[in-house]
Every structure is written in structure tokens, then in C-alpha cells.
Design a protein around this motif. Structure first.
Motif, PDB file in Angstrom:
ATOM      1  N   ALA A   1     -19.380 -67.712 -13.233  1.00 26.64           N
ATOM      2  CA  ALA A   1     -20.133 -68.725 -12.502  1.00 26.64           C
ATOM      3  C   ALA A   1     -20.478 -69.908 -13.396  1.00 26.64           C
ATOM      4  CB  ALA A   1     -21.406 -68.105 -11.946  1.00 26.64           C
ATOM      5  N   ASN A   2     -20.746 -69.650 -14.667  1.00 30.21           N
ATOM      6  CA  ASN A   2     -21.110 -70.708 -15.598  1.00 30.21           C
ATOM      7  C   ASN A   2     -19.879 -71.352 -16.223  1.00 30.21           C
ATOM      8  OD1 ASN A   2     -20.446 -68.441 -17.025  1.00 30.21           O
ATOM      9  ND2 ASN A   2     -21.911 -68.802 -18.646  1.00 30.21           N
ATOM     10  N   GLY A   3     -18.731 -71.050 -15.695  1.00 29.26           N
ATOM     11  CA  GLY A   3     -17.504 -71.660 -16.209  1.00 29.26           C
ATOM     12  C   GLY A   3     -16.862 -70.771 -17.242  1.00 29.26           C
ATOM     13  N   GLY A   4     -16.169 -71.357 -18.078  1.00 26.97           N
ATOM     14  CA  GLY A   4     -15.401 -70.693 -19.105  1.00 26.97           C
ATOM     15  C   GLY A   4     -14.302 -71.664 -19.448  1.00 26.97           C
ATOM     16  N   LEU A   5     -13.964 -71.719 -20.669  1.00 25.50           N
ATOM     17  CA  LEU A   5     -13.027 -72.745 -21.108  1.00 25.50           C
ATOM     18  C   LEU A   5     -12.099 -72.149 -22.152  1.00 25.50           C
ATOM     19  CD1 LEU A   5     -12.825 -75.831 -20.527  1.00 25.50           C
ATOM     20  CD2 LEU A   5     -14.128 -76.178 -22.594  1.00 25.50           C
ATOM     21  N   VAL A   6     -10.819 -72.346 -21.958  1.00 25.54           N
ATOM     22  CA  VAL A   6      -9.850 -71.994 -22.986  1.00 25.54           C
ATOM     23  C   VAL A   6      -9.339 -73.309 -23.532  1.00 25.54           C
ATOM     24  CG1 VAL A   6      -7.593 -70.967 -23.460  1.00 25.54           C
ATOM     25  CG2 VAL A   6      -9.196 -69.805 -21.947  1.00 25.54           C
ATOM     26  N   HIS A   7      -9.459 -73.475 -24.833  1.00 29.09           N
ATOM     27  CA  HIS A   7      -9.030 -74.725 -25.457  1.00 29.09           C
ATOM     28  C   HIS A   7      -8.359 -74.436 -26.793  1.00 29.09           C
ATOM     29  CE1 HIS A   7     -12.499 -74.302 -28.088  1.00 29.09           C
ATOM     30  NE2 HIS A   7     -13.238 -74.138 -27.006  1.00 29.09           N
ATOM     31  N   LEU A   8      -7.667 -75.428 -27.304  1.00 28.53           N
ATOM     32  CA  LEU A   8      -6.956 -75.251 -28.569  1.00 28.53           C
ATOM     33  C   LEU A   8      -7.824 -75.566 -29.786  1.00 28.53           C
ATOM     34  CD1 LEU A   8      -3.362 -76.442 -27.715  1.00 28.53           C
ATOM     35  CD2 LEU A   8      -4.360 -74.171 -27.635  1.00 28.53           C
ATOM     36  N   GLY A   9      -9.081 -75.897 -29.563  1.00 30.40           N
ATOM     37  CA  GLY A   9      -9.997 -76.111 -30.681  1.00 30.40           C
ATOM     38  C   GLY A   9     -10.169 -74.864 -31.526  1.00 30.40           C
TER      39      GLY A   9
ATOM     40  N   PRO B   1     -14.410 -62.058 -21.022  1.00 31.03           N
ATOM     41  CA  PRO B   1     -12.942 -62.147 -20.905  1.00 31.03           C
ATOM     42  C   PRO B   1     -12.392 -63.537 -21.262  1.00 31.03           C
ATOM     43  CG  PRO B   1     -13.852 -61.014 -19.010  1.00 31.03           C
ATOM     44  CD  PRO B   1     -15.008 -61.558 -19.780  1.00 31.03           C
ATOM     45  N   GLY B   2     -13.048 -64.590 -20.808  1.00 36.19           N
ATOM     46  CA  GLY B   2     -12.595 -65.943 -21.137  1.00 36.19           C
ATOM     47  C   GLY B   2     -12.665 -66.221 -22.622  1.00 36.19           C
ATOM     48  N   ASN B   3     -13.726 -65.755 -23.271  1.00 35.02           N
ATOM     49  CA  ASN B   3     -13.851 -65.951 -24.717  1.00 35.02           C
ATOM     50  C   ASN B   3     -12.804 -65.143 -25.484  1.00 35.02           C
ATOM     51  OD1 ASN B   3     -15.960 -67.808 -24.703  1.00 35.02           O
ATOM     52  ND2 ASN B   3     -17.513 -66.218 -24.615  1.00 35.02           N
ATOM     53  N   ILE B   4     -12.477 -63.977 -24.971  1.00 36.30           N
ATOM     54  CA  ILE B   4     -11.422 -63.182 -25.613  1.00 36.30           C
ATOM     55  C   ILE B   4     -10.081 -63.895 -25.476  1.00 36.30           C
ATOM     56  CG2 ILE B   4     -10.092 -61.036 -25.460  1.00 36.30           C
ATOM     57  CD1 ILE B   4     -12.775 -59.616 -24.795  1.00 36.30           C
ATOM     58  N   VAL B   5      -9.785 -64.390 -24.276  1.00 40.42           N
ATOM     59  CA  VAL B   5      -8.531 -65.127 -24.060  1.00 40.42           C
ATOM     60  C   VAL B   5      -8.457 -66.315 -25.001  1.00 40.42           C
ATOM     61  CG1 VAL B   5      -7.267 -66.575 -22.414  1.00 40.42           C
ATOM     62  CG2 VAL B   5      -8.201 -64.383 -21.676  1.00 40.42           C
ATOM     63  N   GLN B   6      -9.563 -67.039 -25.132  1.00 41.18           N
ATOM     64  CA  GLN B   6      -9.599 -68.205 -26.014  1.00 41.18           C
ATOM     65  C   GLN B   6      -9.276 -67.823 -27.457  1.00 41.18           C
ATOM     66  OE1 GLN B   6     -13.196 -70.801 -27.391  1.00 41.18           O
ATOM     67  NE2 GLN B   6     -12.757 -71.122 -25.231  1.00 41.18           N
ATOM     68  N   ASN B   7      -9.829 -66.715 -27.922  1.00 42.91           N
ATOM     69  CA  ASN B   7      -9.562 -66.266 -29.290  1.00 42.91           C
ATOM     70  C   ASN B   7      -8.127 -65.790 -29.464  1.00 42.91           C
ATOM     71  OD1 ASN B   7     -11.999 -66.199 -31.256  1.00 42.91           O
ATOM     72  ND2 ASN B   7     -12.845 -65.753 -29.249  1.00 42.91           N
ATOM     73  N   VAL B   8      -7.614 -65.070 -28.486  1.00 43.67           N
ATOM     74  CA  VAL B   8      -6.229 -64.587 -28.571  1.00 43.67           C
ATOM     75  C   VAL B   8      -5.262 -65.768 -28.611  1.00 43.67           C
ATOM     76  CG1 VAL B   8      -4.420 -63.330 -27.318  1.00 43.67           C
ATOM     77  CG2 VAL B   8      -6.698 -62.331 -27.553  1.00 43.67           C
TER      78      VAL B   8
ATOM     79  N   THR C   1     -10.042 -79.632 -28.656  1.00 43.80           N
ATOM     80  CA  THR C   1     -10.956 -79.016 -27.698  1.00 43.80           C
ATOM     81  C   THR C   1     -11.091 -79.870 -26.443  1.00 43.80           C
ATOM     82  OG1 THR C   1     -12.198 -78.049 -29.539  1.00 43.80           O
ATOM     83  CG2 THR C   1     -13.269 -78.041 -27.394  1.00 43.80           C
ATOM     84  N   ILE C   2     -11.218 -81.170 -26.616  1.00 37.93           N
ATOM     85  CA  ILE C   2     -11.494 -82.032 -25.465  1.00 37.93           C
ATOM     86  C   ILE C   2     -10.252 -82.339 -24.626  1.00 37.93           C
ATOM     87  CG2 ILE C   2     -11.257 -84.337 -26.508  1.00 37.93           C
ATOM     88  CD1 ILE C   2     -14.054 -84.893 -25.088  1.00 37.93           C
ATOM     89  N   PHE C   3      -9.108 -82.445 -25.269  1.00 37.06           N
ATOM     90  CA  PHE C   3      -7.912 -82.844 -24.526  1.00 37.06           C
ATOM     91  C   PHE C   3      -6.996 -81.691 -24.150  1.00 37.06           C
ATOM     92  CE2 PHE C   3      -8.865 -86.937 -26.703  1.00 37.06           C
ATOM     93  CZ  PHE C   3      -9.162 -87.652 -25.542  1.00 37.06           C
ATOM     94  N   LEU C   4      -7.108 -80.577 -24.826  1.00 35.12           N
ATOM     95  CA  LEU C   4      -6.203 -79.457 -24.576  1.00 35.12           C
ATOM     96  C   LEU C   4      -7.001 -78.247 -24.111  1.00 35.12           C
ATOM     97  CD1 LEU C   4      -4.077 -79.941 -27.825  1.00 35.12           C
ATOM     98  CD2 LEU C   4      -3.493 -80.718 -25.524  1.00 35.12           C
ATOM     99  N   ASN C   5      -7.597 -78.355 -22.904  1.00 31.82           N
ATOM    100  CA  ASN C   5      -8.407 -77.251 -22.416  1.00 31.82           C
ATOM    101  C   ASN C   5      -8.138 -76.969 -20.946  1.00 31.82           C
ATOM    102  OD1 ASN C   5     -10.432 -78.602 -20.619  1.00 31.82           O
ATOM    103  ND2 ASN C   5     -10.925 -79.687 -22.506  1.00 31.82           N
ATOM    104  N   ILE C   6      -8.454 -75.736 -20.575  1.00 30.48           N
ATOM    105  CA  ILE C   6      -8.300 -75.285 -19.195  1.00 30.48           C
ATOM    106  C   ILE C   6      -9.586 -74.556 -18.813  1.00 30.48           C
ATOM    107  CG2 ILE C   6      -7.021 -73.775 -17.627  1.00 30.48           C
ATOM    108  CD1 ILE C   6      -4.683 -73.974 -19.677  1.00 30.48           C
ATOM    109  N   ARG C   7     -10.197 -74.993 -17.727  1.00 24.71           N
ATOM    110  CA  ARG C   7     -11.388 -74.285 -17.233  1.00 24.71           C
ATOM    111  C   ARG C   7     -10.939 -73.027 -16.512  1.00 24.71           C
ATOM    112  NH1 ARG C   7     -16.323 -77.081 -17.278  1.00 24.71           N
ATOM    113  NH2 ARG C   7     -16.022 -79.266 -17.783  1.00 24.71           N
ATOM    114  N   LEU C   8     -11.625 -71.939 -16.816  1.00 27.87           N
ATOM    115  CA  LEU C   8     -11.296 -70.659 -16.187  1.00 27.87           C
ATOM    116  C   LEU C   8     -12.239 -70.395 -15.018  1.00 27.87           C
ATOM    117  CD1 LEU C   8     -10.834 -68.443 -19.364  1.00 27.87           C
ATOM    118  CD2 LEU C   8      -9.057 -69.439 -17.945  1.00 27.87           C
ATOM    119  N   PRO C   9     -11.701 -69.911 -13.928  1.00 23.42           N
ATOM    120  CA  PRO C   9     -12.557 -69.618 -12.769  1.00 23.42           C
ATOM    121  C   PRO C   9     -13.129 -68.206 -12.785  1.00 23.42           C
ATOM    122  CG  PRO C   9     -10.266 -69.383 -12.154  1.00 23.42           C
ATOM    123  CD  PRO C   9     -10.295 -69.798 -13.610  1.00 23.42           C
ATOM    124  N   ILE C  10     -13.375 -67.628 -13.967  1.00 19.55           N
ATOM    125  CA  ILE C  10     -13.809 -66.238 -14.002  1.00 19.55           C
ATOM    126  C   ILE C  10     -15.321 -66.072 -13.954  1.00 19.55           C
ATOM    127  CG2 ILE C  10     -12.451 -64.355 -14.936  1.00 19.55           C
ATOM    128  CD1 ILE C  10     -12.297 -65.533 -17.501  1.00 19.55           C
TER     129      ILE C  10
END
Length: 173
Positions: free
Chosen positions: A36-44, A146-153, A25-34
Motif C-alpha cells: 500500500a505504501n508503494g515499493g520501488l525497484v531502482h538501480l541505485g 518482497p520489494g526490498n528483496i527484489v531490489q537487492n537481488v 535511483t531517480i531515472f531507472l526505477n519501477i514502482r511495485l504494486p505490492i
């Protein structure tokens, strides 16, 4: 040959799964610009699914909840830590419970996939409700979906084949 697990081994394994989820989660993540409160896709998410498929609902729940909860605490998302513990704990438990149902023990790629898919809306709902309460709006949290869906997919795409490959190892037979 029957495996004999003692409490020490169980504790070490659980700690290692927590660490795996945290590091992914901490080292393999990408912040999504979708949103205002952020969004994070990570391998956690993938690592939590893998823990659920390989070791069952209890370890999957603990690994996801504690691993991603720790990430929130140390990375500036502190407010989200309690919600993450609930959301990811439920997600890991549900995915593992379905994957391990009826003696399958995570050996069915189809049931692993089903478990991951069924667990995703629960995680989405917990975060949506928490965000709605925190921000006092039920419209704003929609932007995080959308960011949470991408993270799960992404998690599912990675976890299913890796779990299948690991299940072929002698340890899991």
C-alpha cells in the motif's frame, strides 16, 4: 606506480559516486504494486554496491546514503530520507567492509557477493523497524519486504559482474 590521491580528488570522486547513485535511483526505477505504501525497484542499489566494491566501505556508505537520501527528498518520499540515509549508509558500509576485508580491496567476486548478501538484511531491518514505528504496526511493514528483496537481488545481479569488469581496468590495478 602508486596512485596519489589528494583531498580534492577524493571529494570529487565521492560527489561523482553520490551523483551516480542518485541518477540511477531517480531515472531507472519501477514502482511495485505490492504494498500500500508503494515499493520501488531502482538501480541505485547496484550503483551503491559498485561504489562499495570499487572504492571501499566509506565511499560506498556515503554514496548510498546521500544519493538515495537525496532521491527521497526530491521525489515525494521525503519522510523516508532520514531512514534511507541510515539504511543505505549501513548497507554500503557493510558491503564495502566485507569486500575490502583482509586486503582484498574489492577484488574477490565471492567476497563482494558475500558483502552484498550480508548487507541486505541490515537494510531490510532498518526499513522494517522505521516503517513499524511510523505506521504503528509490525504487520504492515511485512508487505514491503518482497520489494526490498527484489531490489537487492537486482542490485547484486548488476553490481557483481560490472564491478569485476571495472576492476580489470588499469586504474584499479
Amino acid at each position: 606506480m602508486k596512485k596519489k590521491h589528494n583531498k580534492t580528488f577524493d571529494l570529487i570522486l565521492t560527489a561523482m559516486l553520490i551523483a551516480l547513485v542518485f541518477v540511477a535511483t531517480i531515472f531507472l526505477n519501477i514502482r511495485l504494486p505490492i504494498a500500500a505504501n508503494g515499493g520501488l525497484v531502482h538501480l541505485g542499489t547496484a550503483m551503491a554496491f559498485i561504489a562499495s566494491f570499487l572504492f571501499g566501505p566509506r565511499k560506498g556508505a556515503i554514496a548510498g546514503a546521500v544519493g538515495m537520501g537525496l532521491f527521497d527528498l526530491v521525489s515525494g518520499w521525503t519522510l523516508w530520507a532520514p531512514f534511507t540515509v541510515v539504511a543505505r549508509g549501513l548497507q554500503g558500509y557493510i558491503a564495502g567492509k566485507i569486500a575490502w576485508s583482509n586486503g582484498r580491496n574489492g577484488n574477490s567476486a565471492a567476497f563482494n557477493l558475500l558483502g552484498a548478501i550480508v548487507s541486505a538484511p541490515v537494510m531490510l531491518a532498518v526499513y522494517y523497524i522505521c516503517e513499524g514505528i511510523l505506521y504503528g504496526s509490525w504487520i504492515g511493514p511485512v508487505a514491503s519486504i518482497p520489494g526490498n528483496i527484489v531490489q537487492n537481488v537486482v542490485g547484486i545481479i548488476i553490481a557483481i559482474p560490472i564491478s569485476a569488469a571495472l576492476k580489470k581496468m588499469r586504474y584499479f590495478k
